[in-house]
Scaffold this motif. Sequence first.
Motif, PDB file in Angstrom:
ATOM      1  N   THR A 147       0.823  -1.217   0.000  1.00 33.74           N
ATOM      2  CA  THR A 147       0.000   0.000   0.000  1.00 33.74           C
ATOM      3  C   THR A 147       0.850   1.258   0.000  1.00 33.74           C
ATOM      4  O   THR A 147       0.384   2.313  -0.413  1.00 33.74           O
ATOM      5  CB  THR A 147      -0.961   0.074   1.210  1.00 33.74           C
ATOM      6  OG1 THR A 147      -0.212   0.115   2.419  1.00 33.74           O
ATOM      7  CG2 THR A 147      -1.942  -1.069   1.198  1.00 33.74           C
ATOM      8  N   GLN A 148       2.063   1.189   0.472  1.00 38.10           N
ATOM      9  CA  GLN A 148       2.883   2.394   0.529  1.00 38.10           C
ATOM     10  C   GLN A 148       3.988   2.425  -0.518  1.00 38.10           C
ATOM     11  O   GLN A 148       4.643   3.445  -0.696  1.00 38.10           O
ATOM     12  CB  GLN A 148       3.435   2.612   1.931  1.00 38.10           C
ATOM     13  CG  GLN A 148       4.485   1.653   2.394  1.00 38.10           C
ATOM     14  CD  GLN A 148       4.899   1.923   3.824  1.00 38.10           C
ATOM     15  OE1 GLN A 148       4.694   1.100   4.680  1.00 38.10           O
ATOM     16  NE2 GLN A 148       5.480   3.072   4.086  1.00 38.10           N
ATOM     17  N   GLY A 149       4.154   1.329  -1.241  1.00 35.29           N
ATOM     18  CA  GLY A 149       5.182   1.283  -2.270  1.00 35.29           C
ATOM     19  C   GLY A 149       4.719   1.905  -3.572  1.00 35.29           C
ATOM     20  O   GLY A 149       3.531   1.936  -3.884  1.00 35.29           O
ATOM     21  N   ALA A 150       5.676   2.411  -4.334  1.00 37.72           N
ATOM     22  CA  ALA A 150       5.397   2.929  -5.673  1.00 37.72           C
ATOM     23  C   ALA A 150       5.491   1.752  -6.636  1.00 37.72           C
ATOM     24  O   ALA A 150       6.507   1.520  -7.280  1.00 37.72           O
ATOM     25  CB  ALA A 150       6.398   4.028  -6.033  1.00 37.72           C
ATOM     26  N   ASN A 151       4.404   0.995  -6.696  1.00 39.04           N
ATOM     27  CA  ASN A 151       4.372  -0.242  -7.465  1.00 39.04           C
ATOM     28  C   ASN A 151       4.112   0.028  -8.948  1.00 39.04           C
ATOM     29  O   ASN A 151       3.578   1.070  -9.311  1.00 39.04           O
ATOM     30  CB  ASN A 151       3.295  -1.166  -6.891  1.00 39.04           C
ATOM     31  CG  ASN A 151       3.605  -1.533  -5.447  1.00 39.04           C
ATOM     32  OD1 ASN A 151       4.691  -2.010  -5.147  1.00 39.04           O
ATOM     33  ND2 ASN A 151       2.672  -1.284  -4.553  1.00 39.04           N
ATOM     34  N   PRO A 152       4.451  -0.933  -9.812  1.00 35.25           N
ATOM     35  CA  PRO A 152       4.225  -0.762 -11.244  1.00 35.25           C
ATOM     36  C   PRO A 152       2.722  -0.616 -11.547  1.00 35.25           C
ATOM     37  O   PRO A 152       1.887  -1.051 -10.763  1.00 35.25           O
ATOM     38  CB  PRO A 152       4.788  -2.035 -11.867  1.00 35.25           C
ATOM     39  CG  PRO A 152       5.320  -2.867 -10.789  1.00 35.25           C
ATOM     40  CD  PRO A 152       5.077  -2.205  -9.482  1.00 35.25           C
ATOM     41  N   PRO A 153       2.395  -0.041 -12.700  1.00 37.29           N
ATOM     42  CA  PRO A 153       0.987   0.197 -13.048  1.00 37.29           C
ATOM     43  C   PRO A 153       0.127  -1.068 -13.080  1.00 37.29           C
ATOM     44  O   PRO A 153      -1.062  -1.011 -12.820  1.00 37.29           O
ATOM     45  CB  PRO A 153       1.059   0.824 -14.447  1.00 37.29           C
ATOM     46  CG  PRO A 153       2.443   1.348 -14.571  1.00 37.29           C
ATOM     47  CD  PRO A 153       3.311   0.495 -13.699  1.00 37.29           C
ATOM     48  N   ASP A 156      -1.184  -5.975  -8.896  1.00 35.83           N
ATOM     49  CA  ASP A 156      -2.486  -6.558  -8.555  1.00 35.83           C
ATOM     50  C   ASP A 156      -2.806  -6.349  -7.067  1.00 35.83           C
ATOM     51  O   ASP A 156      -2.538  -7.207  -6.242  1.00 35.83           O
ATOM     52  CB  ASP A 156      -2.489  -8.048  -8.901  1.00 35.83           C
ATOM     53  CG  ASP A 156      -3.838  -8.702  -8.684  1.00 35.83           C
ATOM     54  OD1 ASP A 156      -4.806  -8.006  -8.320  1.00 35.83           O
ATOM     55  OD2 ASP A 156      -3.923  -9.926  -8.882  1.00 35.83           O
ATOM     56  N   TYR A 157      -3.393  -5.206  -6.761  1.00 34.88           N
ATOM     57  CA  TYR A 157      -3.781  -4.919  -5.376  1.00 34.88           C
ATOM     58  C   TYR A 157      -4.888  -5.853  -4.896  1.00 34.88           C
ATOM     59  O   TYR A 157      -4.953  -6.198  -3.721  1.00 34.88           O
ATOM     60  CB  TYR A 157      -4.245  -3.462  -5.226  1.00 34.88           C
ATOM     61  CG  TYR A 157      -3.112  -2.481  -5.329  1.00 34.88           C
ATOM     62  CD1 TYR A 157      -2.279  -2.245  -4.243  1.00 34.88           C
ATOM     63  CD2 TYR A 157      -2.858  -1.793  -6.507  1.00 34.88           C
ATOM     64  CE1 TYR A 157      -1.226  -1.357  -4.321  1.00 34.88           C
ATOM     65  CE2 TYR A 157      -1.812  -0.897  -6.603  1.00 34.88           C
ATOM     66  CZ  TYR A 157      -0.998  -0.679  -5.508  1.00 34.88           C
ATOM     67  OH  TYR A 157       0.047   0.201  -5.596  1.00 34.88           O
ATOM     68  N   GLU A 158      -5.739  -6.239  -5.792  1.00 32.60           N
ATOM     69  CA  GLU A 158      -6.877  -7.070  -5.412  1.00 32.60           C
ATOM     70  C   GLU A 158      -6.421  -8.396  -4.785  1.00 32.60           C
ATOM     71  O   GLU A 158      -7.060  -8.903  -3.864  1.00 32.60           O
ATOM     72  CB  GLU A 158      -7.759  -7.331  -6.635  1.00 32.60           C
ATOM     73  CG  GLU A 158      -9.083  -7.889  -6.233  1.00 32.60           C
ATOM     74  CD  GLU A 158     -10.222  -7.274  -7.005  1.00 32.60           C
ATOM     75  OE1 GLU A 158     -11.245  -7.943  -7.071  1.00 32.60           O
ATOM     76  OE2 GLU A 158     -10.096  -6.156  -7.521  1.00 32.60           O
ATOM     77  N   PHE A 159      -5.322  -8.948  -5.267  1.00 33.95           N
ATOM     78  CA  PHE A 159      -4.797 -10.196  -4.705  1.00 33.95           C
ATOM     79  C   PHE A 159      -4.554 -10.045  -3.201  1.00 33.95           C
ATOM     80  O   PHE A 159      -4.788 -10.959  -2.420  1.00 33.95           O
ATOM     81  CB  PHE A 159      -3.486 -10.587  -5.421  1.00 33.95           C
ATOM     82  CG  PHE A 159      -2.844 -11.813  -4.834  1.00 33.95           C
ATOM     83  CD1 PHE A 159      -3.258 -13.072  -5.217  1.00 33.95           C
ATOM     84  CD2 PHE A 159      -1.834 -11.701  -3.886  1.00 33.95           C
ATOM     85  CE1 PHE A 159      -2.675 -14.212  -4.667  1.00 33.95           C
ATOM     86  CE2 PHE A 159      -1.246 -12.824  -3.330  1.00 33.95           C
ATOM     87  CZ  PHE A 159      -1.673 -14.086  -3.726  1.00 33.95           C
ATOM     88  N   ASN A 160      -4.098  -8.864  -2.785  1.00 36.83           N
ATOM     89  CA  ASN A 160      -3.755  -8.641  -1.382  1.00 36.83           C
ATOM     90  C   ASN A 160      -4.955  -8.658  -0.446  1.00 36.83           C
ATOM     91  O   ASN A 160      -4.791  -8.826   0.758  1.00 36.83           O
ATOM     92  CB  ASN A 160      -3.019  -7.316  -1.218  1.00 36.83           C
ATOM     93  CG  ASN A 160      -1.570  -7.420  -1.633  1.00 36.83           C
ATOM     94  OD1 ASN A 160      -1.012  -8.505  -1.693  1.00 36.83           O
ATOM     95  ND2 ASN A 160      -0.960  -6.301  -1.931  1.00 36.83           N
ATOM     96  N   ALA A 189      -6.856  -0.313  -5.409  1.00 43.02           N
ATOM     97  CA  ALA A 189      -7.406  -1.174  -6.458  1.00 43.02           C
ATOM     98  C   ALA A 189      -8.430  -0.396  -7.289  1.00 43.02           C
ATOM     99  O   ALA A 189      -8.463  -0.512  -8.526  1.00 43.02           O
ATOM    100  CB  ALA A 189      -8.043  -2.411  -5.844  1.00 43.02           C
ATOM    101  N   ARG A 190      -9.265   0.415  -6.636  1.00 37.82           N
ATOM    102  CA  ARG A 190     -10.246   1.238  -7.365  1.00 37.82           C
ATOM    103  C   ARG A 190      -9.552   2.263  -8.254  1.00 37.82           C
ATOM    104  O   ARG A 190      -9.940   2.477  -9.396  1.00 37.82           O
ATOM    105  CB  ARG A 190     -11.204   1.926  -6.393  1.00 37.82           C
ATOM    106  CG  ARG A 190     -12.316   1.047  -5.879  1.00 37.82           C
ATOM    107  CD  ARG A 190     -13.401   1.828  -5.175  1.00 37.82           C
ATOM    108  NE  ARG A 190     -12.922   2.649  -4.068  1.00 37.82           N
ATOM    109  CZ  ARG A 190     -12.740   2.223  -2.829  1.00 37.82           C
ATOM    110  NH1 ARG A 190     -13.013   0.960  -2.514  1.00 37.82           N
ATOM    111  NH2 ARG A 190     -12.287   3.009  -1.887  1.00 37.82           N
ATOM    112  N   LEU A 191      -8.490   2.894  -7.718  1.00 35.64           N
ATOM    113  CA  LEU A 191      -7.752   3.881  -8.515  1.00 35.64           C
ATOM    114  C   LEU A 191      -7.160   3.247  -9.780  1.00 35.64           C
ATOM    115  O   LEU A 191      -7.058   3.914 -10.802  1.00 35.64           O
ATOM    116  CB  LEU A 191      -6.621   4.489  -7.690  1.00 35.64           C
ATOM    117  CG  LEU A 191      -6.994   5.554  -6.687  1.00 35.64           C
ATOM    118  CD1 LEU A 191      -5.785   5.958  -5.852  1.00 35.64           C
ATOM    119  CD2 LEU A 191      -7.569   6.782  -7.398  1.00 35.64           C
ATOM    120  N   ARG A 192      -6.757   2.026  -9.662  1.00 30.65           N
ATOM    121  CA  ARG A 192      -6.152   1.330 -10.804  1.00 30.65           C
ATOM    122  C   ARG A 192      -7.229   0.692 -11.693  1.00 30.65           C
ATOM    123  O   ARG A 192      -6.900   0.006 -12.660  1.00 30.65           O
ATOM    124  CB  ARG A 192      -5.188   0.241 -10.325  1.00 30.65           C
ATOM    125  CG  ARG A 192      -4.007   0.774  -9.523  1.00 30.65           C
ATOM    126  CD  ARG A 192      -2.905   1.279 -10.439  1.00 30.65           C
ATOM    127  NE  ARG A 192      -1.835   1.908  -9.717  1.00 30.65           N
ATOM    128  CZ  ARG A 192      -0.680   1.347  -9.438  1.00 30.65           C
ATOM    129  NH1 ARG A 192      -0.435   0.117  -9.800  1.00 30.65           N
ATOM    130  NH2 ARG A 192       0.255   2.019  -8.786  1.00 30.65           N
TER     131      ARG A 192
END
Length: 195
Positions: A147-153, A156-160, A189-192
């Motif tokens: 949640t705090q990392g600058a992850n790639p576009p 998959d946040y939903e997996f978490n 996840a919504r933002l993405r």
Amino acid sequence: MTGRGEAEPEIAAYLAFFRAAEALKDTLRSGHTARGRPESTAEHTWRLCLMALTLEDALPGVDVGRLLRLLILHDLGEAIGGDIPAPEQGTDKTADERADFLRLLAPLPDAGRARLLALWDEYNAAATPEARLAKGLDRLETVLQHTQGANPPDFDYEFNLDYGRTHTDAHPLIAALRAPVDAETERLARLRGRR
């Protein structure tokens, strides 16, 4: 007695183990830091230990020394085999990581090797309250970092949202800490556009 500059065999064994374990500093995980750099397994382990120390007063009946030992060792096999992101893990991950851990422990004297292996096995079997708590903290730290990392576009946040839920829900404090992290995960996840 060894000559000048030569280490005693036991000292050389310890140094060989410490040198091999250094690879964990370069073992990268799927998460990224807030500045976008891939996170190392050693950094993950460091924050896990910080979490355990910080929460000590809120964990009555938990042997925090034992908890720290489990946390320090739980991913050490990754120094050889690397980290496999949770969505990509197969059924043999634990067996493979145990074999890597045994390779890493090989230089150590028998007693030290057996003690560290017993702790690693305890963690993986979730055989004690400390091991179950270690697994919960491990999963919590992972989703927190995501949640705090600058992850790639395409991250998959939903997996978490389901990742490690059994382990984090097993302790009320860890479940309470996870609730706002899950809310942030849902927001990301919504933002993405993935929720």
